[in-house]
Write an enzyme that holds these catalytic residues in place. Sequence first.
Site, mmCIF file in Angstrom:
data_model
loop_
_atom_site.group_PDB
_atom_site.id
_atom_site.type_symbol
_atom_site.label_atom_id
_atom_site.label_comp_id
_atom_site.label_asym_id
_atom_site.label_seq_id
_atom_site.Cartn_x
_atom_site.Cartn_y
_atom_site.Cartn_z
ATOM 1 N N TYR A 103 3.465 9.576 -11.702
ATOM 2 C CA TYR A 103 3.130 8.146 -11.732
ATOM 3 C C TYR A 103 1.659 7.946 -12.080
ATOM 4 C CZ TYR A 103 7.511 6.571 -9.478
ATOM 5 O OH TYR A 103 8.812 6.268 -9.192
ATOM 6 N N HIS A 112 4.438 -6.152 -7.308
ATOM 7 C CA HIS A 112 5.025 -4.822 -7.532
ATOM 8 C C HIS A 112 5.956 -4.462 -6.378
ATOM 9 C CE1 HIS A 112 4.126 -0.375 -8.894
ATOM 10 N NE2 HIS A 112 5.421 -0.605 -8.714
ATOM 11 N N HIS A 136 -0.494 1.013 -9.503
ATOM 12 C CA HIS A 136 -1.109 2.050 -8.670
ATOM 13 C C HIS A 136 -2.621 2.085 -8.864
ATOM 14 C CE1 HIS A 136 2.927 3.512 -10.223
ATOM 15 N NE2 HIS A 136 3.182 3.085 -9.007
ATOM 16 N N HIS A 184 10.068 -2.837 -5.717
ATOM 17 C CA HIS A 184 11.265 -2.218 -6.297
ATOM 18 C C HIS A 184 12.428 -2.305 -5.311
ATOM 19 C CE1 HIS A 184 9.060 -0.568 -9.664
ATOM 20 N NE2 HIS A 184 8.225 0.069 -8.865
ATOM 21 N N HIS A 212 5.217 1.589 -16.371
ATOM 22 C CA HIS A 212 5.668 2.320 -15.177
ATOM 23 C C HIS A 212 6.619 3.432 -15.596
ATOM 24 C CE1 HIS A 212 6.639 3.208 -11.095
ATOM 25 N NE2 HIS A 212 6.164 2.070 -10.613
ATOM 26 N N GLU A 235 3.958 -2.471 -3.446
ATOM 27 C CA GLU A 235 5.082 -1.555 -3.678
ATOM 28 C C GLU A 235 5.705 -1.129 -2.336
ATOM 29 O OE1 GLU A 235 6.204 2.172 -6.689
ATOM 30 O OE2 GLU A 235 4.126 1.867 -6.068
ATOM 31 N N ARG A 268 14.736 0.101 -8.742
ATOM 32 C CA ARG A 268 13.999 1.277 -8.264
ATOM 33 C C ARG A 268 13.409 2.026 -9.455
ATOM 34 N NH1 ARG A 268 14.741 5.028 -3.719
ATOM 35 N NH2 ARG A 268 16.469 3.739 -2.967
ATOM 36 N N ALA A 269 12.108 2.303 -9.412
ATOM 37 C CA ALA A 269 11.434 2.934 -10.556
ATOM 38 C C ALA A 269 11.991 4.325 -10.830
ATOM 39 C CB ALA A 269 9.938 3.000 -10.310
#
Length: 339
Positions: A192, A6, A221, A8, A176, A282, A70-71
């Site tokens: 999130y 995970h 997460h 980004h 996500h 992350e 990028r989320a």
Amino acid sequence: MIIDIHGHYTTEPQALLAFRDKQLAGLADPMRKPATNELGITDEELVKSVEPQMKLQKERGSDLTIFSPRAAGMAHHVGSEATGIEWSRMSNDLIHRICTLLPDNFAPVGQLPQHPGVAPKNCVPELERLARLGFVGVNLNPDPAGGYWTDPPLTDKWWYPLYEKLCELDMTAMIHVTSSCNPNFHYPGAHYINGDTTAFMQLIQGNLFKDFPALRFVIPHGGGAVPFHWGRYRGLAQEMKKPLLGEHLLGNVFFDTCVYHYPGIELMSKVIPVDNILFASEMLGAVKGIDPETGHNYDDTKRYIDQLRTLSEADRHKIFEGNARRVYPRLDKRLRKKT
């Protein structure tokens, strides 16, 4: 190997962000629309932009990061479907270039051009393109409305054409959400975690994996609130006359370790079967600070796993490498080609 599933691209060159600003401004004033989608970003600039991630890989002891746009930047609720398609392709192409330039450090996961109220089947062409480019998976947003949840739940047949293609291409989806436009929900702190928890409950309520036994979801997460309330979800599933959760979901649903304190990781390791836990950090993501209680970065999650005395060496191998290669079979094939 130690595989972080995970990551980004949160250190994008300014040229990409400037394009996005102009693209969205152009919706209101066509004169402000970008004249070209050629960003002019060199390979050298791309490599330079991910040096922070590579530095942390070396310092923290990971080898490979599964890397996606990028989320928060996906922002499916912003703009139009057409701008979303253009933005997704551009973002994914940069990920592809980075992973081609630095294949020992990064493996690609893509962004889908989702848009509120638009059928997910419209994402299939981009999904097919990503498969041709060697991507190992995609991020799937269960709430393209950005905090308002206006689309059907993940178990609805609205999503089925996308699931059919994911299975056909043997691609894995991380569930996500993106940024929130609902002021009630802070995006990394509430939205999130809401997204993770809500998706899991939707999957309990349905029977999705009877229709798609090969479909694989990763809930990031740490699964949101799920491990802490595992008894609640077991009980709710029982009341709904569903099979036990191990049979109902855990052959298809997996969780990452983006949990930013040791007690959370310890709880997760006690509740979730080790076969369903994949290492992730992350890093350079939502929580980048130093924990004053430990003196270490919150997102240095490998340290928490290293402290777990209840894990056997076989268990550690599963969490750090084996499960990632099993849950992301396209990643496993990618790695085998390199050896």
